[in-house]
Structures are given as C-alpha cells and as structure tokens.
Design a protein around this motif. Structure first.
Motif, PDB file in Angstrom:
ATOM      1  N   GLU A   1       0.828  -1.203   0.000  1.00 22.70           N
ATOM      2  CA  GLU A   1       0.000   0.000   0.000  1.00 22.70           C
ATOM      3  C   GLU A   1       0.866   1.258   0.000  1.00 22.70           C
ATOM      4  OE1 GLU A   1      -2.272  -0.829   3.509  1.00 22.70           O
ATOM      5  OE2 GLU A   1      -3.763  -2.003   2.392  1.00 22.70           O
TER       6      GLU A   1
ATOM      7  N   ARG B   1       1.038   4.122  -2.874  1.00 19.32           N
ATOM      8  CA  ARG B   1       0.762   5.520  -2.551  1.00 19.32           C
ATOM      9  C   ARG B   1       1.802   6.447  -3.180  1.00 19.32           C
ATOM     10  NH1 ARG B   1       1.579   6.020   3.017  1.00 19.32           N
ATOM     11  NH2 ARG B   1       0.021   4.391   3.150  1.00 19.32           N
TER      12      ARG B   1
ATOM     13  N   TYR C   1      -1.288  -3.664  -6.872  1.00 24.07           N
ATOM     14  CA  TYR C   1      -0.926  -2.485  -6.093  1.00 24.07           C
ATOM     15  C   TYR C   1      -0.105  -1.502  -6.920  1.00 24.07           C
ATOM     16  CZ  TYR C   1      -2.546  -4.298  -1.610  1.00 24.07           C
ATOM     17  OH  TYR C   1      -3.318  -4.761  -0.573  1.00 24.07           O
TER      18      TYR C   1
END
Length: 171
Positions: free
Chosen positions: A102, A106, A127
């Motif tokens: 994650e 980001r 991801y």
C-alpha cells in the motif's frame, strides 16, 4: 548531491575499490541472516521517497521487528527492504503486508523491481499496475508462451494463470 537528496557518497573507479564496495553490499544480506528470519522486498520508488519507506516501516512494525534495513541502487530507485525477526512470525508478516504494498502504491512505486514478481508477490501486482496493464501482460505471456511452460505460476497473478494444456488421454 546538489539537490540535497544525497548528503554523502562514494564513487569507485578502480577495480579494487569497486570489488570492495560490492563486497560490503553483499555482506549486508549475510549479516541479516544472523538475525534470524528475514522478510525481503525488492521494490522501486521515486528517488525522493526511497528511504522514507524504511523509516515508516520501522515506526509501523515497532518492536515486533528486530531490524528494518534498506539498501539498493539509489540511481534507479531500487530499494531492497529487509525486516528481520528472531524466527518466522505470522503476526509480523501481517503487519508488513499489505502495508509495504500500500505504501509503495501511494508513492507510485512498483512492488517488484529487478527480480520480477515470483511466487510470493504475483498476486500483489495490482498495487502497482492497473488491471488493464496486467491483462495485457497476460495476453503477451499467452502469445509468447501458449503452452504456459516458461516460469509457470511466477510471472502473473492467479487470476491470469493459464495452466499448460493437459496431455491427451491415453487409452
């Protein structure tokens, strides 16, 4: 260095100095094996963020990890993230994953840098890659490997694996 991303460094041009630098780099991995179990991640990030993941991971896992170490190729944004514990620890792994994926997403990084996805990370590709790109990868893999015999189960997520055609029944 002029942009303050790097405050110190070494450039080696002689073979002996190059070998000495590589030796130190290889010893990091060896040293980590003495700490017990190592969770290893090979990711790429924008250079500005490359070490921030190490610091954020240290805060995130806290005392559950023995150490959190990062090293790699700063020039191309490749980070080898290593988290150690005395033994394999499912609760530590649950703290690391999906946090590492994650965090990488980001900052528009890739969950797999120089060593490919492999067995452990193949299902986390979403991801760092859009589903359309992953589907295209699956189509290219099928085109180049119609029998599914090259690196089976190591290059694509489970939802795109096309198992090799089973052999014809023998009567």
């Amino acid at each position: 260095m002029s942009s303050s991303l790097i405050t110190d460094g070494t450039v080696a041009t002689e073979d002996s100095k190059i070998k000495a630098l590589w030796s130190m780099r290889e010893r990091v991995t060896e040293a980590l094996t003495h700490e017990g179990y190592t969770y290893k991640y090979d990711i790429s990030l924008p250079v500005e963020q490359i070490y921030q993941l190490v610091e954020d991971m240290r805060k995130h896992v806290g005392s559950r990890a023995k150490s959190v170490v990062g090293y790699g190729h700063v020039g191309d944004g490749n980070l080898h993230l290593n988290v150690t514990s005395p033994a394999k620890d499912p609760s530590l792994l649950a703290a690391i994953e999906p946090f590492v994926y994650e965090w990488t997403a980001r900052y528009q990084g890739s969950i797999s840098a120089e060593h490919g996805l492999g067995l452990k990370k193949r299902n986390y590709i979403y991801y760092s890659k859009p589903s359309q790109a992953v589907a295209l990868m699956g189509n290219i893999k099928t085109l180049l490997d119609p029998k599914g015999i090259l690196n089976p189960y190591k290059t694509l997520p489970d939802d795109l694996i096309r198992p090799p055609n089973p052999p014809a029944a023998v009567e």
